[in-house]
Write an enzyme that holds these catalytic residues in place. Sequence first.
Site, PDB file in Angstrom:
ATOM      1  N   SER A  71       0.849  -1.186   0.000  1.00 50.11           N
ATOM      2  CA  SER A  71       0.000   0.000   0.000  1.00 50.11           C
ATOM      3  C   SER A  71       0.882   1.233   0.000  1.00 50.11           C
ATOM      4  CB  SER A  71      -0.892   0.018   1.240  1.00 50.11           C
ATOM      5  OG  SER A  71      -1.353   1.341   1.444  1.00 50.11           O
ATOM      6  N   HIS A 115      -1.005  -1.311  -4.458  1.00 53.97           N
ATOM      7  CA  HIS A 115      -2.274  -1.006  -3.786  1.00 53.97           C
ATOM      8  C   HIS A 115      -2.362   0.507  -3.578  1.00 53.97           C
ATOM      9  CE1 HIS A 115      -5.828  -1.952  -1.361  1.00 53.97           C
ATOM     10  NE2 HIS A 115      -5.415  -1.016  -0.528  1.00 53.97           N
ATOM     11  N   ASP A 161      -4.512   3.598  -2.296  1.00 57.17           N
ATOM     12  CA  ASP A 161      -5.587   3.966  -1.373  1.00 57.17           C
ATOM     13  C   ASP A 161      -6.119   5.363  -1.648  1.00 57.17           C
ATOM     14  OD1 ASP A 161      -5.962   1.726   0.431  1.00 57.17           O
ATOM     15  OD2 ASP A 161      -3.893   2.090   1.058  1.00 57.17           O
ATOM     16  N   MET A 218      -8.747   8.190  -0.561  1.00 59.17           N
ATOM     17  CA  MET A 218      -9.585   8.616   0.569  1.00 59.17           C
ATOM     18  C   MET A 218     -10.072  10.035   0.338  1.00 59.17           C
ATOM     19  SD  MET A 218      -7.375   7.156   3.749  1.00 59.17           S
ATOM     20  CE  MET A 218      -6.598   5.539   3.689  1.00 59.17           C
ATOM     21  N   HIS A 266      -8.164   1.185  -4.449  1.00 57.83           N
ATOM     22  CA  HIS A 266      -9.093   0.935  -3.336  1.00 57.83           C
ATOM     23  C   HIS A 266      -9.790   2.251  -3.036  1.00 57.83           C
ATOM     24  CE1 HIS A 266      -9.444   0.013   1.272  1.00 57.83           C
ATOM     25  NE2 HIS A 266     -10.618   0.143   0.690  1.00 57.83           N
ATOM     26  N   MET A 269     -12.016   4.582  -1.189  1.00 56.13           N
ATOM     27  CA  MET A 269     -12.725   4.883   0.052  1.00 56.13           C
ATOM     28  C   MET A 269     -13.350   6.252  -0.149  1.00 56.13           C
ATOM     29  SD  MET A 269      -9.762   3.392   2.529  1.00 56.13           S
ATOM     30  CE  MET A 269      -8.560   3.416   1.200  1.00 56.13           C
ATOM     31  N   MET A 322     -11.364  -5.775   4.868  1.00 63.50           N
ATOM     32  CA  MET A 322     -10.594  -4.846   5.704  1.00 63.50           C
ATOM     33  C   MET A 322     -10.332  -5.510   7.054  1.00 63.50           C
ATOM     34  SD  MET A 322     -10.099  -2.273   3.810  1.00 63.50           S
ATOM     35  CE  MET A 322      -9.163  -1.366   5.037  1.00 63.50           C
ATOM     36  N   GLY A 372      -3.063   4.053   7.726  1.00 60.67           N
ATOM     37  CA  GLY A 372      -2.113   2.951   7.761  1.00 60.67           C
ATOM     38  C   GLY A 372      -1.634   2.729   9.197  1.00 60.67           C
ATOM     39  N   GLY A 373      -0.939   1.638   9.394  1.00 63.44           N
ATOM     40  CA  GLY A 373      -0.270   1.404  10.668  1.00 63.44           C
ATOM     41  C   GLY A 373      -1.169   1.000  11.814  1.00 63.44           C
ATOM     42  N   ASP A 378      -6.576  -6.360   3.910  1.00 64.30           N
ATOM     43  CA  ASP A 378      -5.960  -5.032   3.955  1.00 64.30           C
ATOM     44  C   ASP A 378      -5.977  -4.504   5.390  1.00 64.30           C
ATOM     45  OD1 ASP A 378      -5.087  -2.465   3.466  1.00 64.30           O
ATOM     46  OD2 ASP A 378      -6.757  -1.907   2.169  1.00 64.30           O
ATOM     47  N   GLY A 400      -2.829  -4.051   8.761  1.00 62.68           N
ATOM     48  CA  GLY A 400      -2.116  -4.699   9.859  1.00 62.68           C
ATOM     49  C   GLY A 400      -1.458  -6.022   9.499  1.00 62.68           C
TER      50      GLY A 400
HETATM   51  C1  DX5 Z   1      -6.423   1.650   5.266  1.00 63.11           C
HETATM   52  C2  DX5 Z   1      -5.861   1.322   3.903  1.00 63.11           C
HETATM   53  C3  DX5 Z   1      -4.754   0.339   3.905  1.00 63.11           C
HETATM   54  C4  DX5 Z   1      -3.537   0.751   4.673  1.00 63.11           C
HETATM   55  C5  DX5 Z   1      -2.863  -0.473   5.172  1.00 63.11           C
HETATM   56  O1  DX5 Z   1      -7.604   2.352   5.115  1.00 63.11           O
HETATM   57  O2  DX5 Z   1      -6.879   0.781   3.065  1.00 63.11           O
HETATM   58  O3  DX5 Z   1      -4.406  -0.069   2.582  1.00 63.11           O
HETATM   59  O4  DX5 Z   1      -2.635   1.494   3.939  1.00 63.11           O
HETATM   60  O5  DX5 Z   1      -1.768  -0.095   5.924  1.00 63.11           O
HETATM   61  P1  DX5 Z   1      -1.057  -1.065   6.954  1.00 63.11           P
HETATM   62  O6  DX5 Z   1      -0.542  -2.249   6.169  1.00 63.11           O
HETATM   63  O7  DX5 Z   1      -0.010  -0.209   7.523  1.00 63.11           O
HETATM   64  O8  DX5 Z   1      -2.103  -1.497   7.946  1.00 63.11           O
HETATM   65 ZN    ZN Z   2      -6.364  -0.172   1.118  1.00 67.75          ZN
END
Ligand code: DX5
Ligand code: ZN
Length: 228
Positions: free
Chosen positions: A7, A32, A34, A36, A66, A68, A137, A144-145, A175, A177
Amino acid sequence: MYKIAPSILSANFAKLGEEVDNVLAAGADIVHFDVMDNHYVPNLTIGPLVCEALRKHGVTAPIDAHLMVKPVDRIIPDFAKAGATYITFHPEASEHIDRTIGLIRESGCKPGLVFNPATPLEVLEYTLPKLDMVLLMSVNPGFGGQKFIPFVLDKARKVRKMIVAGGYNCRLEIDGGVGPANIKEVAEAGVDTFVAGSAIFNAGKGGDPHRYDTVIAALRAELAKVGR
Ligand code: DX5
Ligand code: ZN
């Protein structure tokens, strides 16, 4: 076949093209991406212009957009034009899920549905035959994180059963953690496509992109143990 999808949310955006080149050279399969909107999720990231910029930069790997965002339909043709391969969206973000899936397909991309941790899987009863991807999810979307939510493994087992029962050609992606410590368990629940943001990109912080090779090799080494 297992696929690893870094990601880019956790990449260094100031040198995104280079970051994507480096993770792909380190053995990643899918980018990937993201998206948002500060409305469907409480964060704001990147859109079709950045996707197009990566294609112009020379990225040929599949791009997994992805989304969102809500509403979702308006932006789909833009992502198709920008070179997205997969376009996945959250059922809560579309008033007409079947229409949105059709729109993605007609635009020349591969449609996928994304389920938040607490979102039930009911709509798959009517949509799974039309999907190329189901994305589960394992964190609440937006950042992230975050920490992996373990009950999502049960959902993964359920979706894998549905895919097998119907004989569908649909990837099952997770997706949030995911890293070397849990990827094996996730694969054993039936997942074949693994998003990892911070686990991969944080390994390269400090400016050594060769650490991407190390972390992706560690993920693959764990996957090699599945079923043993
Ligand atoms: C969260 C995103 C993920 C995120 C995952 O909304 O869709 O793709 O970046 O990040 P990690 O792998 O750090 O959980
Ligand atoms: Zn994602």
